[in-house]
Design a protein around this motif. Structure first.
Motif, PDB file in Angstrom:
ATOM      1  N   LEU A 189     -38.164  27.086 -19.501  1.00  0.00           N
ATOM      2  CA  LEU A 189     -38.544  25.701 -19.238  1.00  0.00           C
ATOM      3  C   LEU A 189     -38.521  24.882 -20.531  1.00  0.00           C
ATOM      4  CD1 LEU A 189     -39.527  23.775 -17.014  1.00  0.00           C
ATOM      5  CD2 LEU A 189     -41.862  24.474 -17.537  1.00  0.00           C
ATOM      6  N   CYS A 190     -38.967  25.474 -21.628  1.00  0.00           N
ATOM      7  CA  CYS A 190     -38.946  24.779 -22.921  1.00  0.00           C
ATOM      8  C   CYS A 190     -37.514  24.492 -23.368  1.00  0.00           C
ATOM      9  CB  CYS A 190     -39.655  25.614 -23.985  1.00  0.00           C
ATOM     10  SG  CYS A 190     -41.420  25.786 -23.722  1.00  0.00           S
ATOM     11  N   GLN A 191     -36.616  25.442 -23.129  1.00  0.00           N
ATOM     12  CA  GLN A 191     -35.225  25.228 -23.490  1.00  0.00           C
ATOM     13  C   GLN A 191     -34.637  24.048 -22.737  1.00  0.00           C
ATOM     14  OE1 GLN A 191     -33.618  26.787 -25.933  1.00  0.00           O
ATOM     15  NE2 GLN A 191     -35.440  28.005 -26.368  1.00  0.00           N
ATOM     16  N   ALA A 192     -35.028  23.937 -21.470  1.00  0.00           N
ATOM     17  CA  ALA A 192     -34.553  22.800 -20.677  1.00  0.00           C
ATOM     18  C   ALA A 192     -35.063  21.495 -21.263  1.00  0.00           C
ATOM     19  CB  ALA A 192     -35.029  22.958 -19.234  1.00  0.00           C
ATOM     20  N   ASN A 193     -36.319  21.486 -21.694  1.00  0.00           N
ATOM     21  CA  ASN A 193     -36.906  20.268 -22.236  1.00  0.00           C
ATOM     22  C   ASN A 193     -36.279  19.887 -23.575  1.00  0.00           C
ATOM     23  OD1 ASN A 193     -38.875  18.154 -22.187  1.00  0.00           O
ATOM     24  ND2 ASN A 193     -39.982  19.254 -23.787  1.00  0.00           N
ATOM     25  N   LYS A 194     -35.830  20.886 -24.335  1.00  0.00           N
ATOM     26  CA  LYS A 194     -35.244  20.608 -25.646  1.00  0.00           C
ATOM     27  C   LYS A 194     -33.784  20.183 -25.553  1.00  0.00           C
ATOM     28  CE  LYS A 194     -38.327  23.700 -28.171  1.00  0.00           C
ATOM     29  NZ  LYS A 194     -38.453  24.991 -28.876  1.00  0.00           N
ATOM     30  N   GLY A 195     -33.252  20.218 -24.322  1.00  0.00           N
ATOM     31  CA  GLY A 195     -31.882  19.753 -24.150  1.00  0.00           C
ATOM     32  C   GLY A 195     -30.838  20.797 -24.417  1.00  0.00           C
ATOM     33  N   ASN A 196     -31.230  22.072 -24.375  1.00  0.00           N
ATOM     34  CA  ASN A 196     -30.265  23.142 -24.627  1.00  0.00           C
ATOM     35  C   ASN A 196     -29.461  23.512 -23.392  1.00  0.00           C
ATOM     36  OD1 ASN A 196     -31.340  23.093 -27.086  1.00  0.00           O
ATOM     37  ND2 ASN A 196     -32.326  25.096 -27.025  1.00  0.00           N
ATOM     38  N   MET A 197     -29.735  22.890 -22.252  1.00  0.00           N
ATOM     39  CA  MET A 197     -28.973  23.186 -21.046  1.00  0.00           C
ATOM     40  C   MET A 197     -28.883  21.921 -20.207  1.00  0.00           C
ATOM     41  SD  MET A 197     -31.852  25.465 -19.084  1.00  0.00           S
ATOM     42  CE  MET A 197     -31.188  25.331 -17.425  1.00  0.00           C
ATOM     43  N   VAL A 198     -27.838  21.828 -19.436  1.00  0.00           N
ATOM     44  CA  VAL A 198     -27.667  20.692 -18.541  1.00  0.00           C
ATOM     45  C   VAL A 198     -28.698  20.813 -17.431  1.00  0.00           C
ATOM     46  CG1 VAL A 198     -26.073  19.489 -17.020  1.00  0.00           C
ATOM     47  CG2 VAL A 198     -25.225  20.606 -19.102  1.00  0.00           C
ATOM     48  N   THR A 199     -29.593  19.858 -17.324  1.00  0.00           N
ATOM     49  CA  THR A 199     -30.753  20.012 -16.469  1.00  0.00           C
ATOM     50  C   THR A 199     -30.787  18.954 -15.376  1.00  0.00           C
ATOM     51  OG1 THR A 199     -31.948  20.800 -18.396  1.00  0.00           O
ATOM     52  CG2 THR A 199     -33.262  20.258 -16.461  1.00  0.00           C
ATOM     53  N   GLU A 200     -31.009  19.400 -14.175  1.00  0.00           N
ATOM     54  CA  GLU A 200     -31.269  18.524 -13.033  1.00  0.00           C
ATOM     55  C   GLU A 200     -32.717  18.717 -12.598  1.00  0.00           C
ATOM     56  OE1 GLU A 200     -29.246  16.347 -11.648  1.00  0.00           O
ATOM     57  OE2 GLU A 200     -27.566  16.849 -12.978  1.00  0.00           O
ATOM     58  N   PRO A 201     -33.302  17.729 -11.935  1.00  0.00           N
ATOM     59  CA  PRO A 201     -34.676  17.893 -11.445  1.00  0.00           C
ATOM     60  C   PRO A 201     -34.847  19.138 -10.576  1.00  0.00           C
ATOM     61  CG  PRO A 201     -34.000  15.602 -11.247  1.00  0.00           C
ATOM     62  CD  PRO A 201     -32.785  16.369 -11.688  1.00  0.00           C
TER      63      PRO A 201
END
Length: 1036
Positions: A586-598
């Motif tokens: 979840l932290c990686q998603a927040n840091k922008g390390n992966m393309v994230t959708e809701p």
């Protein structure tokens, strides 16, 4: 003079007694008996005086007069038997009464019923001298032909015997077998079920309390077994309430109470099992089952071949599942009985020979190519194997090699599935028994073959075979110390592969996840070593945009990986590995390390919530989850809410409504089961975070600016009040909230902030949740006054009216749930808004919220104060005002009242609504004409069950109902069309004569929805039209 006066005073009550006696005996009045009994109880007369007053009546030559006299005495004794010792002071009166009644047993038949009532009263007396109980029973046995008496008199005889057996057991045992013989004569030929229930209890006591049966064992059996099997159907409206099962169970308790009945009972049971009557088969098998609890090998030995033949035939050939089930239960009990019987050193072991017979008759069916009798044979073998460890070992060692051979011999998946399911049944039986030594286990020598077979099933293309293979692996893995580390590694590899199957194999994937969770609790080390690294790799793989993979496939594998991580979080040591992995992801998603959708963030939150739910059973793991996950989630949210020079799309994802709701759900689930002590620790960190910006407890607490969610300048930070709501509204009630006064004022202020509806609603919910749990007192009154002032100010202001209304609605719900007195005033205020041009429709929908169960706040799981039957109370207090308001409202406002009323009635328990239906039905029918589809759907949902439960009332309005339902079946709303057609279907439950005039009209009208563009509508139309076609036809 004084002496004369005393004599007159003494004579006066005696004279009154004589008058009462005369009225009862000669005047044929019933009332004086109760009066005499009451006077004896109060000390006005003694029993001796009653006897003296009855003197001439008891000796009258006319039998009817004697009978009335004895009847009066007996009725007095029935009400006053407990006073005999206390009032009379000696046994003499009781002795004389007993002798008198015994003598009267030889009297005219008209006198006998009253004599028996008197003896019943005396049998309940504690003053009965020794020896008289025996004397009374001997007299009854010698003088009375019981079966020639009326039912009530026969019941009296059984009651006398019961009373004496309860109070004079040793005296009656002194009679020896004569008592048993006398009772057999009394019971012989009894037919009335009321008497039989008592008689069966007496026989059971004779046996269980070790009365002497002497040479009358067979006679006692015959006098009871003649009723087997029970064939009794209670008459309609039977006031005694005796059911067939009462008699069956009472008789079964007798027949199965002693091994001495075995030689007579077992042939009878075999005969009835072999009969063609279903009820006789069931009763016989159930009785055999009960007998096995008291029989031993000695009693069963001569009958085992016949019993086995009968049970085998019923399982092989029966058309009734109940008979099959009872046959298997009887075989189980027989085997258990043979297993537990103590043997002499020189005695034959019947268990081995019995199991040998079963194997001989069943095993060849397991090898038949057509597999016709495979399942019946397997069920018989499993029923026997489940009876004892010895039986299980004997059968397992003989059957397992055969089934393993058959699995490899058959190549078709469906045949292999059948064999594997049988194997699964035998493996489950192993879990019942504990073996001290590993080598003693029957499965040990077959372990390698079983593992090979299971792995073959898991790689088979057939989904059904894979499913059985997963279940078999779970059961095999549950055997302690059976699987080697190599077996576990292979098994985990298969489960990992199956956990990532695509949608067409979803059932296998779900089963694999469940199996992983079960086995993780048993082998946490193996899953930590072999499965977690693979899942971590898969998770990290999803964090980078891999161009080689299709986007949809990557997304689904990512989702399956999250599900697998939550599924195996069933052991504390595993949780300590999966939780950091999920939070890191979840932290990686927040840091922008992966393309994230809701949806991806929501999926992570769902996995976290599932882990939290699994931890709720273990306080240590639960606290670990809370102190690890909750600060992390708050930290991520606070970080995302901080203002930045460059707007980050990824961080904004965390602040979207659906993602915040998912985060709130995790926080709530991680809080509800905290102990008050631990919850108090946590609340001292989280509330200051929102009030003072104290971020010291967060994992990463270096932020570019202060966190001030209640300040007017930060709209993104205000949205995080939803997380605070989830936390504080899930705390136990007795946890003290720091700075509560300030927090409530801040929440009130934010709840009327019109710039962010999401945060204002969250604040209103939080305020309401805290209000609901707050103890009564001055502080609660102050909060309520503040809330009312804020609501009234907001409603008067144009910009904040919607927010003030939401606050009013949530505060009202909080008070309605806890029966607070102010809830009535707030509900009245809400009703007043139904006439408001702007808020009227929303106020009407508000009644749905008041009557519904919430999922996030004000829940029982979150420790809210939710009183039972709050809906019923709300209905009673407010529906009359809604009805009155509807009649008084202008035409343009009436739909709001109808919508509110429809919401209330739709969520009310139907037993509460039915008595009020006649007065409310006209309003419900009017609601169907309302153009609002929400009102239509709510009303239809309310009417459908009423058509089934109150057909007589509904039939009075059949013309209107048919017209309205047919009109709504063409509604633009699909949900309304479906509900209207379901109501048309339910209409067919009304009396047929009422519906027949509309039959042709309805059939024609229902032809239109048969062509509806929506499949679900067409389905309901077919069902409803078919019922109307059958209306009035024979057998419908």
């Amino acid at each position: 003079m004084a002496a004369a006066t005393a004599l007159e005073e003494a004579a006066a009550p005696v004279g009154a007694l004589c008058g009462l006696v005369q009225d009862f005996v000669m005047g044929q009045q019933e009332g004086p008996a109760d009066q005499v009994a009451a006077d004896v109880k109060s000390g006005g007369y003694t029993v001796l005086q009653v006897v003296e007053a009855l003197g001439s009546s008891l000796e009258n030559p006319e039998p009817r007069t004697r009978a009335r006299g004895i009847q009066l005495l007996s009725q007095v004794l029935l009400q006053c038997h407990s006073l005999l010792l206390e009032k009379e002071g000696t046994y003499i009166a009781v002795v004389h009464l007993i002798l008198f009644y015994e003598n009267r047993l030889k009297d005219h038949h008209l006198v006998i019923p009253s004599v028996l009532q008197g003896l019943r009263a005396l049998s309940m007396s504690v003053a009965l001298p020794p020896g008289l109980a025996v004397s009374v029973l001997k007299a009854i046995f010698q003088e009375i032909h019981v079966q020639s008496l009326l039912q009530v008199d026969r019941h009296t005889v059984f009651s006398i015997i019961t009373n004496f057996m309860r109070s004079r057991e040793e005296e009656l045992k002194g009679l020896g077998a004569d008592f048993t013989f006398g009772f057999i004569q009394v019971m012989d030929g009894e037919k009335d079920p009321r008497n039989l229930l008592v008689a069966f209890r007496i026989v059971h006591d004779l046996i269980s309390k070790d009365y002497s049966l002497g040479p009358f064992v067979e006679e006692l059996f015959e006098v009871t077994s003649c009723y087997f099997p029970i064939d009794f159907t209670p008459p309609p409206n039977d006031p005694y309430g005796i059911q067939r099962d009462d008699l069956i169970l009472s008789l079964r308790a007798v027949l199965a109470s002693t091994p001495r009945f075995a030689e007579f009972l077992l042939p009878l049971l075999i005969e009835k099992v072999d009969s063609e009557i279903l009820s006789a088969k069931l009763d016989s098998l159930q009785t055999l089952n009960a007998c096995c609890a008291v029989y031993g090998q000695k009693e069963l030995k001569d009958f085992l071949p016949s019993l086995w033949a009968s049970i085998r035939r019923e399982v092989f050939q029966t058309a009734s599942e109940r008979v099959e089930a009872e046959g298997l239960a009887a075989l189980h009990s027989l085997t258990a009985c043979l297993s537990s019987s103590v043997l002499r050193a020189d005695a034959e072991d019947l268990l081995d020979s019995f199991l040998g017979t079963i194997l001989q008759d069943c095993r060849h069916h397991l090898c038949e190519p057509d597999m016709k009798l495979v399942w019946p044979s397997a069920k018989l073998l499993q029923a026997a194997a489940g009876a004892s460890a010895r039986a299980c070992e004997h059968i397992t060692r003989n059957v397992l090699p055969l089934l393993l051979e058959q699995f490899h011999k058959h190549s078709q998946s469906n045949q292999r599935r059948t064999i594997l399911e049988m194997l699964l049944g035998f493996l489950k039986l192993q879990q019942k028994w504990n073996y001290e030594e590993k080598d003693e286990r029957p499965l040990t020598s077959f372990k390698d073959q079983l593992c090979s077979l299971i792995f073959m099933a898991l790689t088979d293309p057939s989904t059904q075979l894979q499913l059985v293979g997963i279940r078999t692996l779970t059961v095999l893995g549950s055997q302690p110390d059976l699987l080697s580390s190599g077996d576990l590694e292979l098994a985990i590899g298969h489960l990992y592969r199956l956990s990532f199957l695509e949608e067409d194999s979803q059932s296998c994937r779900v089963a694999a996840l469940e199996a992983s969770g079960t086995l993780t609790t048993l082998y946490p080390g193996a899953f930590s070593s072999h499965l977690l690294p693979k899942l971590a790799k898969e998770l990290h793989k999803g964090e980078s945009d891999v161009a080689r993979e299709d986007g949809l496939m990557k997304s689904s594998r990512h989702f399956y990986c999250l599900q697998a991580l939550s599924a195996i979080s069933t052991h504390p040591s595993i949780v300590k590995e999966t939780l950091p992995l999920l939070l890191q992801h979840l932290c990686q998603a927040n840091k922008g390390n992966m393309v994230t959708e809701p949806s991806e963030i929501t999926a992570i939150c769902q996995s976290l919530q599932q882990v939290a739910e699994k931890c709720q059973q273990d306080p240590e793991s639960y606290w670990y989850f809370h102190e690890t996950a909750v600060p992390c989630l708050f930290g991520l949210a606070v970080q995302a809410s901080m203002p930045e020079k460059e707007s980050s799309v990824l961080r904004r994802v965390l602040l979207e409504d659906e993602v915040l709701a998912a985060l709130a759900s995790v926080i709530g689930t991680a809080t509800t089961h905290l102990s008050p002590e631990l919850a108090a620790q946590s609340v001292m960190c989280i509330v200051p975070l929102f009030l003072d910006g104290n971020t010291s407890f967060l994992p990463e607490n270096s932020f570019p600016s202060r966190f001030q969610p209640f300040q007017s300048g930060s709209s993104t930070q205000r949205r995080l009040v939803a997380l605070l709501t989830a936390f504080v509204c899930s705390l136990p009630r007795n946890v003290e909230i720091p700075q509560l006064n300030r927090l409530m004022r801040e929440l009130l202020e934010q709840s009327c902030c019109h710039s962010c509806p999401f945060s204002s609603t969250a604040a209103a919910k939080c305020f309401a949740g805290l209000l609901n749990k707050h103890p009564p007192g001055q502080q609660l009154d102050e909060f309520l006054q503040l809330a009312m002032d804020t609501v009234e100010t907001g409603l008067a202001s144009g910009s904040s009216r919607n927010q003030a209304f939401a606050l009013l609605l949530w505060v009202t719900k909080a008070l309605v749930l806890r029966y607070h007195p102010l809830s009535t005033c707030l509900t009245t205020r809400l009703m007043g808004l139904l006439s408001d041009p702007e808020l009227g429709p929303a106020a009407a929908d508000g009644f749905s919220l008041l009557m519904s169960d919430c999922t996030d706040v004000l829940t029982r799981a979150g420790h809210a104060d939710v009183r039972i039957m709050f809906r019923q109370r709300f209905f009673t207090d407010n529906v009359p005002a809604l009805v009155q308001g509807f009649h008084a409202a202008p035409q343009d406002v009436k739909p709001n009242y109808l919508k509110g009323l429809s919401h209330v009635l739709n969520r009310l328990p139907k037993p509460v609504l039915l008595p009020e239906l006649p007065t409310l039905l006209s309003l419900l029918l009017e609601a169907l004409s309302c153009p609002d589809s929400v009102v239509q759907l709510s009303t239809l949902s309310c009417l459908q069950p009423l058509l089934l439960e109150a057909p007589q009332i509904m039939s009075l309005h059949v013309d209107t109902l048919v017209t309205k339902f047919l009109t709504l079946s063409s509604s633009p709303s699909m949900a309304v069309r479906i509900a209207a057609l379901q109501c048309m279907h339910a209409l067919t439950r009304l009396p047929t004569p009422v519906l027949l005039p509309y039959k042709s009209q309805v059939i024609r009208a229902l032809a239109k929805p048969l062509d509806d563009k929506k499949r679900l509508v067409r389905k309901e139309a077919v069902s409803a039209r078919g019922e109307w076609f059958l209306l009035g036809s024979p057998g419908s």
